[in-house]
Design a protein around this motif. Sequence first.
Motif, PDB file in Angstrom:
ATOM      1  N   ASP A 175       0.847  -1.195   0.000  1.00 19.36           N
ATOM      2  CA  ASP A 175       0.000   0.000   0.000  1.00 19.36           C
ATOM      3  C   ASP A 175       0.883   1.245   0.000  1.00 19.36           C
ATOM      4  N   GLY A 176       1.969   1.196   0.759  1.00 18.54           N
ATOM      5  CA  GLY A 176       2.896   2.324   0.777  1.00 18.54           C
ATOM      6  C   GLY A 176       3.488   2.584  -0.591  1.00 18.54           C
ATOM      7  N   THR A 177       3.838   1.518  -1.294  1.00 15.31           N
ATOM      8  CA  THR A 177       4.357   1.655  -2.653  1.00 15.31           C
ATOM      9  C   THR A 177       3.310   2.271  -3.566  1.00 15.31           C
ATOM     10  N   LEU A 178       2.068   1.811  -3.456  1.00 14.38           N
ATOM     11  CA  LEU A 178       0.982   2.337  -4.274  1.00 14.38           C
ATOM     12  C   LEU A 178       0.783   3.826  -4.027  1.00 14.38           C
ATOM     13  N   VAL A 179       0.732   4.226  -2.767  1.00 14.78           N
ATOM     14  CA  VAL A 179       0.523   5.638  -2.425  1.00 14.78           C
ATOM     15  C   VAL A 179       1.634   6.502  -3.000  1.00 14.78           C
ATOM     16  N   ARG A 180       2.864   6.108  -2.790  1.00 14.59           N
ATOM     17  CA  ARG A 180       3.993   6.914  -3.262  1.00 14.59           C
ATOM     18  C   ARG A 180       4.062   6.948  -4.788  1.00 14.59           C
ATOM     19  N   ALA A 181       3.796   5.811  -5.418  1.00 12.87           N
ATOM     20  CA  ALA A 181       3.844   5.755  -6.879  1.00 12.87           C
ATOM     21  C   ALA A 181       2.763   6.634  -7.496  1.00 12.87           C
ATOM     22  N   TYR A 227       4.091  -1.662 -12.801  1.00 13.37           N
ATOM     23  CA  TYR A 227       4.940  -0.756 -12.028  1.00 13.37           C
ATOM     24  C   TYR A 227       5.888  -1.565 -11.153  1.00 13.37           C
ATOM     25  N   ASP A 228       7.166  -1.301 -11.333  1.00 18.34           N
ATOM     26  CA  ASP A 228       8.220  -1.925 -10.541  1.00 18.34           C
ATOM     27  C   ASP A 228       8.498  -1.019  -9.342  1.00 18.34           C
ATOM     28  N   GLY A 229       8.248  -1.533  -8.128  1.00 16.75           N
ATOM     29  CA  GLY A 229       8.417  -0.726  -6.930  1.00 16.75           C
ATOM     30  C   GLY A 229       9.808  -0.139  -6.771  1.00 16.75           C
ATOM     31  N   LEU A 258      12.528   3.528   7.257  1.00 13.46           N
ATOM     32  CA  LEU A 258      11.431   3.331   8.197  1.00 13.46           C
ATOM     33  C   LEU A 258      10.909   4.687   8.694  1.00 13.46           C
ATOM     34  N   LYS A 259      11.813   5.599   8.938  1.00 16.04           N
ATOM     35  CA  LYS A 259      11.412   6.936   9.393  1.00 16.04           C
ATOM     36  C   LYS A 259      10.620   7.673   8.316  1.00 16.04           C
ATOM     37  N   GLN A 260      10.991   7.463   7.060  1.00 14.92           N
ATOM     38  CA  GLN A 260      10.253   8.090   5.960  1.00 14.92           C
ATOM     39  C   GLN A 260       8.871   7.478   5.786  1.00 14.92           C
ATOM     40  N   ASP A 261       8.730   6.221   6.175  1.00 20.81           N
ATOM     41  CA  ASP A 261       7.443   5.532   6.020  1.00 20.81           C
ATOM     42  C   ASP A 261       6.380   6.050   6.984  1.00 20.81           C
ATOM     43  N   VAL A 262       6.816   6.638   8.089  1.00 21.42           N
ATOM     44  CA  VAL A 262       5.869   7.083   9.121  1.00 21.42           C
ATOM     45  C   VAL A 262       4.850   8.069   8.547  1.00 21.42           C
ATOM     46  N   SER A 263       5.307   8.997   7.708  1.00 27.13           N
ATOM     47  CA  SER A 263       4.404  10.028   7.169  1.00 27.13           C
ATOM     48  C   SER A 263       3.299   9.416   6.320  1.00 27.13           C
ATOM     49  N   PRO A 316      -3.817   9.694  -4.136  1.00 24.91           N
ATOM     50  CA  PRO A 316      -4.046   8.324  -3.671  1.00 24.91           C
ATOM     51  C   PRO A 316      -5.411   8.112  -3.028  1.00 24.91           C
ATOM     52  N   ASP A 317      -6.029   9.208  -2.541  1.00 19.53           N
ATOM     53  CA  ASP A 317      -7.326   9.085  -1.878  1.00 19.53           C
ATOM     54  C   ASP A 317      -8.496   9.208  -2.844  1.00 19.53           C
ATOM     55  N   SER A 318      -8.417  10.162  -3.763  1.00 14.94           N
ATOM     56  CA  SER A 318      -9.557  10.414  -4.663  1.00 14.94           C
ATOM     57  C   SER A 318      -9.296  10.005  -6.106  1.00 14.94           C
ATOM     58  N   GLY A 319      -8.057   9.731  -6.439  1.00 13.24           N
ATOM     59  CA  GLY A 319      -7.734   9.450  -7.835  1.00 13.24           C
ATOM     60  C   GLY A 319      -8.026   8.035  -8.274  1.00 13.24           C
ATOM     61  N   ILE A 320      -8.182   7.118  -7.308  1.00 15.04           N
ATOM     62  CA  ILE A 320      -8.504   5.726  -7.617  1.00 15.04           C
ATOM     63  C   ILE A 320      -9.573   5.241  -6.638  1.00 15.04           C
ATOM     64  N   GLU A 321     -10.157   4.097  -6.949  1.00 13.04           N
ATOM     65  CA  GLU A 321     -11.043   3.421  -5.989  1.00 13.04           C
ATOM     66  C   GLU A 321     -10.234   2.300  -5.353  1.00 13.04           C
ATOM     67  N   LYS A 322      -9.761   2.556  -4.133  1.00 15.61           N
ATOM     68  CA  LYS A 322      -8.897   1.584  -3.474  1.00 15.61           C
ATOM     69  C   LYS A 322      -9.726   0.512  -2.766  1.00 15.61           C
ATOM     70  N   LEU A 323      -9.408  -0.746  -3.041  1.00 16.63           N
ATOM     71  CA  LEU A 323     -10.065  -1.874  -2.396  1.00 16.63           C
ATOM     72  C   LEU A 323      -9.108  -2.459  -1.370  1.00 16.63           C
ATOM     73  N   ASN A 324      -9.498  -2.438  -0.114  1.00 20.73           N
ATOM     74  CA  ASN A 324      -8.661  -2.977   0.947  1.00 20.73           C
ATOM     75  C   ASN A 324      -8.945  -4.466   1.091  1.00 20.73           C
ATOM     76  N   GLN A 325      -8.023  -5.289   0.590  1.00 17.04           N
ATOM     77  CA  GLN A 325      -8.261  -6.736   0.557  1.00 17.04           C
ATOM     78  C   GLN A 325      -7.019  -7.513   0.963  1.00 17.04           C
TER      79      GLN A 325
END
Length: 453
Positions: free
Chosen positions: A167-173, A227-229, A314-319, A181-190
């Motif tokens: 999910d972090g990769t998806l958001v950043r990409a 997309y290659d992470g 890891l520190k960058q992931d917090v945001s 990442p919030d309004s540009g796609i329909e995210k399915l949490n699965q």
Amino acid sequence: MSRTITTRTAVAISAVVLLLPLSACGGDAEAGSGSTVTVTVGYQSRTINTVTAGTLLRSLGSFEKQLNALHDGVHYKVDWQDYATGAPITAQMTAGKIDIGSMGDFPLLINAARGKQLNSPTRLVSVTGYNLRGGLNTIVTAPGSKLASLKDVKGKKVSTSVGSAADGTLVRALQRAGIDPDSGIEKLNQQPSVGASALTAGSTDALSQFVAWPGLLAYQGKAKAIYDGARLNLPTFHGVTAREDFAKQRPAVLEAFLKAQAEATDYLNDHPVDAAEKVAKATGLPAEVVYLYNGAHGIATFDPAIKPQLVSALKQDVSVLKSAKLTGDVDVDSFVDDQYVKKALGPKAYAERLATKPAPAASEAWPRGASKTVTFNSPSQLLHYVAGHGDALRAAYVPDTTTGTLWFADKAVWVADGDKLLPFVAPDTAQAYVAGHGGARVVPYADALERAS
């Protein structure tokens, strides 16, 4: 479960699970000589970048051997608990029911946050597998899909596991592609397996997941990478977390686990094909897929040392987690605790491991019936070999020309640039290369084979 769960609902459910009453720890800290202590280990068998703290470690019996070597008059029993993701491991740890667990970087942060919130702190005590560029996560779509790049997913349904590294990769990409990442796609949490089924059934347009799902689906012909992470060029990793009270009460047991993990790591690095076969047998995953990630030149590098680059990541992931309202601030420095692994390995050996670097990317072919793979100096040489051996091969692997991410040769996007044949994981990476190199063009795999032969 088959139905879609919204992010808000999933977070609410997680909160309820994590707030279950605390119970006694897996091992009785007061146990004396002649007693039996159960050490509970939570792992993810099919998340194959944790195998040195889970699947492979368990199959080798290394932890049990290390516990027997303690000779402290206590009989130890190991309770191995297998989970699909890191979230339930965190829930069980904060409830005092799991002593040691392994999970990806984003779940590790949630583990740290929940532990502090519930006054049951945990500590990151070692690393399992990592990729310094982020290649452990991949976004895929159906083989016949017209989606060719991340920009094409705008307004589409994308399945991922909210709060995971994928999910972090998806958001950043998405952010880099100029998509909200919030309004540009329909995210399915699965869950990963549910998302994979949804992609195959056509109920989602794309899937962002962690190992081994993208490689498995590509191998099965059920997906293609878009997309290659590793294009993010941000480290991703999996690690081992332990309850702080357990670590303090039974440091010798934790050190035994970390010694066993180091043994499993050395075994994987020294016998990559055999290790892949063992993991495949235990998980039901194809060995060819396990090797893609865990092989001699695989996407993951295995080393228990907690490298500074990984702590920084890891520190960058917090945001990212904060923006998703999955955690608040996380004190990464207090969460990371390498004293146990440093003692388990010895200061000198630990320093040497800290200084090691991932093996250079290389092309490999895995002949049928062989206990070793064949390595080549270039993708063109590998293709020449493949053209002459055909059905005699189990698999052939090539590193992405730009990122170094290993991929199946027959699933890669190939570019002909003069006499060179260059592989890429995803179409947009290949097109970016073509745009910057006059005369270069994308060619079908069959054409690449013919050119090489």
